[in-house]
Each structure stands twice: as C-alpha cells, then as structure tokens.
Write a protein that holds these residues in place. Structure first.
Motif, PDB file in Angstrom:
ATOM      1  N   ASP A 169       0.804  -1.223   0.000  1.00 56.94           N
ATOM      2  CA  ASP A 169       0.000   0.000   0.000  1.00 56.94           C
ATOM      3  C   ASP A 169       0.840   1.278   0.000  1.00 56.94           C
ATOM      4  N   PHE A 170       1.864   1.318   0.832  1.00 54.48           N
ATOM      5  CA  PHE A 170       2.663   2.539   0.912  1.00 54.48           C
ATOM      6  C   PHE A 170       4.052   2.253   1.467  1.00 54.48           C
ATOM      7  N   ILE A 171       4.943   3.208   1.257  1.00 56.38           N
ATOM      8  CA  ILE A 171       6.307   3.147   1.776  1.00 56.38           C
ATOM      9  C   ILE A 171       6.363   3.956   3.071  1.00 56.38           C
ATOM     10  N   VAL A 172       7.024   3.412   4.075  1.00 50.05           N
ATOM     11  CA  VAL A 172       7.132   4.064   5.377  1.00 50.05           C
ATOM     12  C   VAL A 172       8.545   4.624   5.552  1.00 50.05           C
ATOM     13  N   HIS A 173       8.646   5.926   5.836  1.00 49.63           N
ATOM     14  CA  HIS A 173       9.924   6.569   6.119  1.00 49.63           C
ATOM     15  C   HIS A 173       9.954   7.002   7.579  1.00 49.63           C
ATOM     16  N   ALA A 174      10.960   6.584   8.305  1.00 46.82           N
ATOM     17  CA  ALA A 174      11.119   7.031   9.684  1.00 46.82           C
ATOM     18  C   ALA A 174      11.552   8.497   9.701  1.00 46.82           C
ATOM     19  N   ALA A 175      11.097   9.234  10.694  1.00 51.29           N
ATOM     20  CA  ALA A 175      11.488  10.635  10.877  1.00 51.29           C
ATOM     21  C   ALA A 175      12.580  10.724  11.936  1.00 51.29           C
ATOM     22  N   PRO A 176      13.542  11.634  11.790  1.00 48.74           N
ATOM     23  CA  PRO A 176      14.659  11.709  12.747  1.00 48.74           C
ATOM     24  C   PRO A 176      14.210  11.920  14.188  1.00 48.74           C
ATOM     25  N   GLU A 177      13.163  12.702  14.414  1.00 49.86           N
ATOM     26  CA  GLU A 177      12.715  12.960  15.780  1.00 49.86           C
ATOM     27  C   GLU A 177      11.906  11.816  16.367  1.00 49.86           C
ATOM     28  N   GLN A 178      11.560  10.820  15.568  1.00 54.40           N
ATOM     29  CA  GLN A 178      10.844   9.620  15.997  1.00 54.40           C
ATOM     30  C   GLN A 178       9.515   9.957  16.692  1.00 54.40           C
ATOM     31  N   ARG A 179       8.825  10.959  16.199  1.00 53.92           N
ATOM     32  CA  ARG A 179       7.507  11.312  16.717  1.00 53.92           C
ATOM     33  C   ARG A 179       6.408  11.010  15.701  1.00 53.92           C
ATOM     34  N   PHE A 180       6.800  10.689  14.465  1.00 55.67           N
ATOM     35  CA  PHE A 180       5.824  10.372  13.430  1.00 55.67           C
ATOM     36  C   PHE A 180       6.568   9.705  12.285  1.00 55.67           C
ATOM     37  N   TRP A 181       5.818   9.331  11.240  1.00 51.78           N
ATOM     38  CA  TRP A 181       6.404   8.742  10.040  1.00 51.78           C
ATOM     39  C   TRP A 181       5.913   9.514   8.814  1.00 51.78           C
ATOM     40  N   TRP A 182       6.696   9.439   7.745  1.00 49.49           N
ATOM     41  CA  TRP A 182       6.251   9.928   6.444  1.00 49.49           C
ATOM     42  C   TRP A 182       5.801   8.732   5.619  1.00 49.49           C
ATOM     43  N   ILE A 183       4.638   8.844   5.011  1.00 49.33           N
ATOM     44  CA  ILE A 183       4.022   7.757   4.258  1.00 49.33           C
ATOM     45  C   ILE A 183       3.892   8.176   2.799  1.00 49.33           C
ATOM     46  N   GLN A 184       4.420   7.329   1.910  1.00 51.27           N
ATOM     47  CA  GLN A 184       4.277   7.569   0.469  1.00 51.27           C
ATOM     48  C   GLN A 184       3.424   6.468  -0.147  1.00 51.27           C
ATOM     49  N   PRO A 185       2.152   6.737  -0.450  1.00 48.30           N
ATOM     50  CA  PRO A 185       1.295   5.722  -1.073  1.00 48.30           C
ATOM     51  C   PRO A 185       1.869   5.272  -2.419  1.00 48.30           C
ATOM     52  N   LEU A 186       1.699   4.006  -2.721  1.00 47.69           N
ATOM     53  CA  LEU A 186       2.196   3.473  -3.990  1.00 47.69           C
ATOM     54  C   LEU A 186       1.295   3.861  -5.155  1.00 47.69           C
ATOM     55  N   HIS A 187       0.090   4.311  -4.844  1.00 45.41           N
ATOM     56  CA  HIS A 187      -0.828   4.773  -5.871  1.00 45.41           C
ATOM     57  C   HIS A 187      -1.412   6.120  -5.429  1.00 45.41           C
ATOM     58  N   PRO A 188      -1.806   6.975  -6.368  1.00 47.04           N
ATOM     59  CA  PRO A 188      -2.345   8.286  -5.998  1.00 47.04           C
ATOM     60  C   PRO A 188      -3.517   8.156  -5.026  1.00 47.04           C
ATOM     61  N   VAL A 189      -3.527   9.011  -4.024  1.00 47.93           N
ATOM     62  CA  VAL A 189      -4.582   9.009  -3.013  1.00 47.93           C
ATOM     63  C   VAL A 189      -5.173  10.411  -2.944  1.00 47.93           C
ATOM     64  N   ASP A 190      -6.482  10.507  -3.193  1.00 49.79           N
ATOM     65  CA  ASP A 190      -7.198  11.787  -3.148  1.00 49.79           C
ATOM     66  C   ASP A 190      -7.919  11.882  -1.812  1.00 49.79           C
ATOM     67  N   VAL A 191      -7.288  12.536  -0.844  1.00 46.17           N
ATOM     68  CA  VAL A 191      -7.874  12.613   0.485  1.00 46.17           C
ATOM     69  C   VAL A 191      -7.347  13.852   1.200  1.00 46.17           C
ATOM     70  N   GLN A 192      -8.164  14.402   2.101  1.00 42.79           N
ATOM     71  CA  GLN A 192      -7.758  15.530   2.934  1.00 42.79           C
ATOM     72  C   GLN A 192      -7.968  15.124   4.392  1.00 42.79           C
ATOM     73  N   CYS A 193      -6.863  15.074   5.137  1.00 41.14           N
ATOM     74  CA  CYS A 193      -6.901  14.698   6.556  1.00 41.14           C
ATOM     75  C   CYS A 193      -6.283  15.831   7.368  1.00 41.14           C
ATOM     76  N   ARG A 194      -6.955  16.234   8.410  1.00 40.07           N
ATOM     77  CA  ARG A 194      -6.522  17.394   9.181  1.00 40.07           C
ATOM     78  C   ARG A 194      -5.392  17.037  10.147  1.00 40.07           C
ATOM     79  N   TRP A 195      -4.639  18.077  10.540  1.00 42.60           N
ATOM     80  CA  TRP A 195      -3.556  17.914  11.511  1.00 42.60           C
ATOM     81  C   TRP A 195      -4.166  17.705  12.902  1.00 42.60           C
ATOM     82  N   PRO A 196      -3.571  16.857  13.750  1.00 43.95           N
ATOM     83  CA  PRO A 196      -4.185  16.540  15.047  1.00 43.95           C
ATOM     84  C   PRO A 196      -4.519  17.758  15.902  1.00 43.95           C
ATOM     85  N   GLN A 197      -3.668  18.785  15.925  1.00 42.70           N
ATOM     86  CA  GLN A 197      -3.919  19.928  16.801  1.00 42.70           C
ATOM     87  C   GLN A 197      -5.260  20.596  16.517  1.00 42.70           C
ATOM     88  N   ASP A 198      -5.736  20.495  15.289  1.00 43.41           N
ATOM     89  CA  ASP A 198      -7.015  21.118  14.922  1.00 43.41           C
ATOM     90  C   ASP A 198      -8.216  20.261  15.302  1.00 43.41           C
TER      91      ASP A 198
END
Length: 327
Positions: free
Chosen positions: A120-149
């Motif tokens: 489904d997607f490629i997972v990239h670890a972030a240096p601060e280890q508080r989240f991950w970067w996700i790259q879907p293998l196919h185009p994804v049309d979606v809008q997801c809000r940031w948690p603070q909001d």
C-alpha cells in the motif's frame, strides 16, 4: 524588538497540560499576571499561519508541509502518520493527543508497518521519531486534518474527506487491530498504554508567505519555515533580537515553552525595555493570547491577579472542556 511569541505545540504535548504551562510561564515572568489573557477559538498553529499567510488559513493546516520541507528525501505525494490516543466510547470517539514513543517501540512499529502495508505505501522514519512519512504506492485523493485542529472533538467533525477517504479509514482500522496485537505480545516491553491508534494527516502544498515581519525562533517548525524559504528569517539568539531597537515587527516561533529564553524577556520587561508583548500559548483544544503592556508609574499600585483566579477565569471560557490541573 520582539512583538509576538507563538508556542506552536505542534505535536499537542502541552495542550492537555494548560494549567502547568501557564503556571510555569507566570513563575518566570511574574509581570504577565498584570497582562490581558484571552482565550482564542483557534489553535496556536492556526493563529501563526494566519499571520504568515496574511489571509484566513486553509482548511488543511500547512504544518506537515513545513515539517516535510526539512526532509528533502521525502518526495510528494506523502502523508504524515502520528501515534495518538483516542478516547473510545460506545457510539463515538475523540482525539486526546499524540503519544511520544520510546525508541525501541518506534523502531518496532516502523518495521511492522513496513511489513504489513508493503503493498500500500512506503514508510519513512522521521529523525525525531515522533511520526512517520508515508508515500502511497498509488495516488490518493484525500484531505486529513492535523491533530492539533481536532483535539477533544467528536469523530464526525474531523473524518477524512475526499474520494479516497474510505481507504484511509480502512488503513486506520487495520492499524488499530495491529496495535492491539502488538500491545498483547509479550516480546514488546514497555508498551505505551495510551497508544491505541495512528493518525493520518495530509501534506498540502506550501502556502505563499505574505507577512511583513522578521521571524526568529527555534525548533522543528522554525527549521521547516527556514527550509521552505520563509522571508524575513532572523537566525539570532532571542536576547539579541530583544535588545536590538532597529528590529521592527518581529515575532518568534518555538515548539515548546521551555524553548524560549524567558529570563531575557523578564529582565527586559522589568527594566522597561519591552513596552509591549503578545504571547500565544496552547490551551486545551484552543489557544490563549497574553497581551502585556508596560504600565505607567501611577498604575503600579494596581494589584496583579493571582494565578488561581486567572486559571478559573480562563477555564470558564471553555464550555466543552475542563482545564487539567497543574501538578
């Protein structure tokens, strides 16, 4: 001269500790007890980006795009994935905040996510280890809000939107089942009890910066602003910016309260070198704006309000959430 300070709390660590944040701030800068405190309806990041963009902020916060700007190897399109705690009830659920992870738990989850979602997607670890970067293998049309909001809001108010929203919900359900399995496994020590889901956040295009201010700061959000070439950046210590009378219309950006040199600010306030200051702090699911102005000599007889009275007044402005007590 610094006119504004934004404590972004971009991972919502301080949102549930609002009383403790205010207590720590007023202990370091007692003169702020004489300031005007007002609850704002938006989170600190929203208030910050409204200033930097010069317009009403977009529905999808650009903070993930700003954070991604620091990571040149993360190519678009991408999503941000954050560990969170959901308050699960019988008929609905709400977001209580993000969850910091021990290094071994973060590494374990990174490996399991890569295995489970390899198609489904490629997972990239972030240096601060508080989240991950996700790259879907196919185009994804979606809008997801940031948690603070979305803190403390019922689920229907922040569900993913767009043609592929159902796919994000499917991935989220699979993740919750995976987390349940991992939490029950004896080979995973020190599992964080509050971790029960992972949160997908969209990574929009970077906005056009339209502000006319100098921006100083420290932390991940400031580094991201620098990486995406925000104009007017000042890479100098806060004490220098405060003392420099040639600096006009300056603001400061910091991730957390402890990232600011409050001793330098308190000294400048006490000696009359800082006639006015506005501070935006995380406050439960919103923010609180503190406006300080140097008083004339004849006004110093006025008694500053006490911390308990201040906290009570601010809590009364929150009809849907109670202010967690300071420890």
């Amino acid at each position: 001269m610094i006119q504004q300070i934004y404590i972004t709390d971009y991972l919502s660590d301080a949102a549930a500790q609002s009383a403790a944040v205010i207590e720590a701030l007023t202990a370091q800068c007692p003169l702020l007890l004489q300031a005007d405190w007002q609850v704002m309806p938006v989170a600190p990041l929203t208030a910050l980006f409204q200033v930097l963009q010069g317009t009403e902020p977009a529905a999808i916060s650009p903070v993930s795009a700003v954070l991604r700007a620091r990571q040149a190897w993360v190519a678009p399109p991408a999503l941000c994935l954050l560990p969170v705690h959901l308050n699960l009830q019988r008929d609905t659920f709400s977001l209580q905040g993000t969850v910091p992870l021990p290094a071994h738990i973060y590494a374990w989850l990174t490996d399991r996510l890569q295995q489970h979602f390899a198609q489904d997607f490629i997972v990239h670890a972030a240096p601060e280890q508080r989240f991950w970067w996700i790259q879907p293998l196919h185009p994804v049309d979606v809008q997801c809000r940031w948690p603070q909001d979305c803190l403390y809001q019922q689920a229907m108010q922040w569900q993913p939107q767009g043609k592929d929203a159902a796919l994000i919900r499917q991935w989220s359900n699979e993740i919750q089942m995976l987390l349940h399995q991992l939490a029950s496994a004896a080979e995973v020590p020190d599992w964080p009890l509050t971790l029960n889901s992972l949160w997908f956040a969209s990574v929009p295009e970077l906005p056009l910066w339209q502000h006319e201010r100098q921006v100083a700061g420290t932390g991940a959000v400031f580094d991201g602003l620098r990486a995406c070439q925000l104009p007017g950046l000042v890479t100098r210590p806060l004490a220098d910016v405060v003392a420099d009378k040639t600096v006009r219309h300056a603001l400061m950006v910091a991730d957390q309260l402890q990232d600011v040199d409050w001793a330098a600010l308190a000294t400048a306030m006490q000696h009359g070198r800082l006639p006015a200051l506005e501070i935006v702090l995380p406050f439960v699911e919103r923010s609180v704006r503190v406006r300080y102005r140097r008083r004339a000599r004849w006004q110093f007889w006025r008694k500053a309000q006490s911390l308990p009275v201040l906290l009570q007044q601010l809590e009364s402005s929150l009809p849907s959430a109670r202010l967690p007590a300071a420890t």
